[in-house]
Design a protein around this motif. Structure first.
Motif, PDB file in Angstrom:
ATOM      1  N   LEU A 166       0.813  -1.333  -0.210  1.00  0.00           N
ATOM      2  CA  LEU A 166      -0.058   0.125   0.129  1.00  0.00           C
ATOM      3  C   LEU A 166       0.931   1.293  -0.077  1.00  0.00           C
ATOM      4  CD1 LEU A 166      -2.812  -0.997   2.620  1.00  0.00           C
ATOM      5  CD2 LEU A 166      -2.887  -1.165  -0.068  1.00  0.00           C
ATOM      6  N   MET A 167       1.995   1.316   0.772  1.00  0.00           N
ATOM      7  CA  MET A 167       2.935   2.453   0.931  1.00  0.00           C
ATOM      8  C   MET A 167       3.468   2.707  -0.738  1.00  0.00           C
ATOM      9  SD  MET A 167       6.232   2.875   2.886  1.00  0.00           S
ATOM     10  CE  MET A 167       7.404   1.917   1.976  1.00  0.00           C
ATOM     11  N   LEU A 168       3.973   1.471  -1.295  1.00  0.00           N
ATOM     12  CA  LEU A 168       4.311   1.717  -2.582  1.00  0.00           C
ATOM     13  C   LEU A 168       3.393   2.157  -3.438  1.00  0.00           C
ATOM     14  CD1 LEU A 168       7.060  -0.891  -2.923  1.00  0.00           C
ATOM     15  CD2 LEU A 168       7.232   1.407  -1.739  1.00  0.00           C
TER      16      LEU A 168
ATOM     17  N   ASN B 185      -7.407  -9.550  -1.040  1.00  0.00           N
ATOM     18  CA  ASN B 185      -6.793  -9.405   0.468  1.00  0.00           C
ATOM     19  C   ASN B 185      -6.355  -8.088   0.842  1.00  0.00           C
ATOM     20  OD1 ASN B 185      -7.289 -12.134   0.966  1.00  0.00           O
ATOM     21  ND2 ASN B 185      -5.159 -12.941   0.489  1.00  0.00           N
ATOM     22  N   ILE B 186      -5.716  -7.611  -0.285  1.00  0.00           N
ATOM     23  CA  ILE B 186      -5.174  -6.057  -0.299  1.00  0.00           C
ATOM     24  C   ILE B 186      -6.599  -5.144  -0.144  1.00  0.00           C
ATOM     25  CG2 ILE B 186      -4.329  -4.078  -1.505  1.00  0.00           C
ATOM     26  CD1 ILE B 186      -2.474  -6.221  -2.930  1.00  0.00           C
TER      27      ILE B 186
ATOM     28  N   ILE C 141      -7.216  -2.527   2.930  1.00  0.00           N
ATOM     29  CA  ILE C 141      -7.709  -1.246   2.955  1.00  0.00           C
ATOM     30  C   ILE C 141      -8.926  -0.728   3.747  1.00  0.00           C
ATOM     31  CG2 ILE C 141      -8.337   0.459   1.384  1.00  0.00           C
ATOM     32  CD1 ILE C 141      -6.481  -0.745  -0.880  1.00  0.00           C
ATOM     33  N   ALA C 142      -9.867  -2.029   3.732  1.00  0.00           N
ATOM     34  CA  ALA C 142     -11.187  -1.502   4.605  1.00  0.00           C
ATOM     35  C   ALA C 142     -11.047  -1.394   5.818  1.00  0.00           C
ATOM     36  CB  ALA C 142     -12.061  -2.566   4.005  1.00  0.00           C
ATOM     37  N   LYS C 143      -9.664  -2.213   6.286  1.00  0.00           N
ATOM     38  CA  LYS C 143      -9.707  -2.070   7.811  1.00  0.00           C
ATOM     39  C   LYS C 143      -8.475  -1.027   8.278  1.00  0.00           C
ATOM     40  CE  LYS C 143     -10.144  -7.068   8.035  1.00  0.00           C
ATOM     41  NZ  LYS C 143      -9.500  -8.258   8.306  1.00  0.00           N
TER      42      LYS C 143
ATOM     43  N   ASP D   9      -6.626   7.850  -3.300  1.00  0.00           N
ATOM     44  CA  ASP D   9      -5.384   8.653  -2.943  1.00  0.00           C
ATOM     45  C   ASP D   9      -4.079   7.953  -4.233  1.00  0.00           C
ATOM     46  OD1 ASP D   9      -6.597  10.463  -1.430  1.00  0.00           O
ATOM     47  OD2 ASP D   9      -5.897   9.418   0.396  1.00  0.00           O
ATOM     48  N   THR D  10      -4.425   6.961  -4.815  1.00  0.00           N
ATOM     49  CA  THR D  10      -3.254   6.246  -5.650  1.00  0.00           C
ATOM     50  C   THR D  10      -3.952   6.574  -6.994  1.00  0.00           C
ATOM     51  OG1 THR D  10      -4.378   4.125  -5.839  1.00  0.00           O
ATOM     52  CG2 THR D  10      -3.234   4.659  -3.942  1.00  0.00           C
ATOM     53  N   ARG D  11      -2.900   6.246  -7.833  1.00  0.00           N
ATOM     54  CA  ARG D  11      -3.249   6.449  -9.376  1.00  0.00           C
ATOM     55  C   ARG D  11      -3.317   4.908 -10.002  1.00  0.00           C
ATOM     56  NH1 ARG D  11       2.041   8.184 -11.922  1.00  0.00           N
ATOM     57  NH2 ARG D  11       0.697   8.441 -13.902  1.00  0.00           N
TER      58      ARG D  11
END
Length: 433
Positions: free
Chosen positions: A167-169, A187-188, A192-194, A202-204
């Motif tokens: 998520l950071m990357l 799973n990702i 994110i939901a948690k 906020d990502t591209r």
């Protein structure tokens, strides 16, 4: 956009001529440079010189996964080892691993077909691709990596797992494409939901390149809804090359097979009879350009259908439907290949269990789940609850550490599971009921 219009938009008649020419080379190369193929062809009464038309391929013997295991590690290579620059292999958890090799040219072809696949999805050199498939002997990570670089895209080799860092990357590096298994992308999404501090908006991120396990259109819808992206299927087999054997395009109506590198047939999985296009059956692959490890009529065990209806993307390549299942007994649970015999080995290594069990496969939402019912001996069944809980935990822990899967373990009393005078029905698949 089409990556290689010369081949991807080639008229069907011209493609068949090209395939026949390359088949003659591939079969001759395998026959002249590999004892297994030479013996196999001779036993079938076939010589490569007898290949006069594509229909003659029905006379060529099949290659199976067991043949590959029996040839471990280099028995199916058709070039000296000093020409092999890379190997990949399966885990080998049920016996010998299946090992495949690549020359420099093979690696280049591998990179091109993955680059073609990415182009099918609308990915360009302006994209930033986060490769979250596993690297190493598995073909996924390096396959997507080299294909991404071939396309000219910025490539992030993060590999699988470590979801917080993923998520950071995604956010910091501006990733526009993520390549991973569909279950891991879910799973990702769950992670994110948690996580209150992370918003996918906020990502591209705009595209998911998903493969290595069968996944349904319902799972695609779930992924796209939750992440706001477009999800595309990439298909491949390590025995044939790796990911990129076929790919969806933006029309998302089947997967285009790159026929200039792979000749495909559909057979009846029971009889081996070649079926006409449009029939459902097992797809069989013959490599047309592979040097180190030619695969001649490899039985994939994957069930699908081939068809040639015109596609709005402009590609004339034959298409395959999403794989609906396998003709053998292998289970794929959230991207992990599991055989009932592996489960049996674990169960039988735990003190107190009996050699009677059954595996239930269900689908909860978009994810597959597995329950294993196993009989335990009379003494244990009468023990107090904490003893049974400890036994369940032990089995569950072994599944996670030895197979990499999670399963619900149900302990049942002796004689609960039905006996059979023939083959025991170990697997009950309830996903499509």
């Amino acid at each position: 956009m089409i990556f290689n219009r010369e081949y991807e938009a080639m008229p069907a008649a011209a493609m068949k001529e090209l395939q026949l020419e390359r088949l003659k080379w591939s079969l001759t190369h395998a026959y002249n440079n590999n004892k297994f193929y030479q013996d196999s062809f001779k036993s079938a009464g076939f010589h490569p010189d007898q290949l006069k038309s594509l229909s003659d391929m029905s006379r060529v013997p099949f290659l199976t996964k067991q043949d590959m295991r029996n040839s471990y590690p280099y028995g199916l290579f058709a070039v000296p080892l000093n020409r092999v620059v890379r190997v990949h292999s399966s885990s080998g958890t049920t016996g010998n691993a299946t090992v495949v090799g690549y020359t420099k040219n093979d690696v280049e072809v591998f990179a091109e077909i993955v680059a073609r696949s990415l182009t099918c999805y609308g990915v360009t050199s302006d994209d930033i691709i986060q490769v979250a498939y596993g690297y190493g002997l598995f073909t996924g990570g390096l396959g997507l990596h080299y294909g991404s670089e071939k396309l000219g895209a910025l490539t992030i080799p993060i590999s699988g797992g470590n979801t917080d860092r993923q998520l950071m990357l995604l956010k910091d590096f501006g990733s526009t494409v993520i390549a991973c298994t569909p279950s891991y992308l879910l799973n990702i999404a769950d992670h994110i939901a948690k996580t209150d501090s992370f918003d996918i908006k906020d990502t591209r991120l705009r595209i998911g390149v998903l493969g290595a396990e069968p996944w349904s259109d319902e799972m695609r819808n779930e992924i796209e809804t939750r992440l706001g992206i477009e999800a595309y299927d990439i298909y491949g087999l390590s025995e044939v090359m790796g990911p990129g054997v076929s790919a969806e395009c933006q029309a998302r109506n089947g997967l285009h097979i790159f026929e200039d590198h792979f000749y495909v047939e559909i057979i009846n999985p029971e009889t081996g009879e070649v079926l006409p296009e449009g029939s459902e059956g097992e797809i069989v692959y013959t490599s047309l350009t592979k040097e180190a490890f030619p695969t001649i009529r490899y039985r994939s065990r994957d069930i699908t259908t081939l068809y040639r209806e015109p596609c709005s993307c402009g590609r004339t390549l034959v298409r395959m439907k999403k794989v609906t299942g396998r003709s053998d007994d292998m289970l794929i649970i959230r991207g992990v290949n599991v055989y009932p015999s592996q489960i049996e080995s674990i169960l039988m290594s735990v003190k107190g269990t009996e050699p009677h069990y059954q595996i239930y496969i269900d689908r909860e939402g978009a994810l597959d789940t597995m329950e294993v019912k196993v009989e335990i001996n009379e003494k244990l069944f009468s023990d107090e609850l904490k003893v049974l809980d400890a036994l369940r935990s032990e089995i569950s822990d072994r599944f996670k550490t030895m197979l990499g899967i999670s399963a619900r373990i149900t302990l049942v009393e002796p004689m609960t599971i039905a006996r059979s005078e023939g083959k025991a029905k170990r697997v009950v698949d309830r996903r499509n009921k």
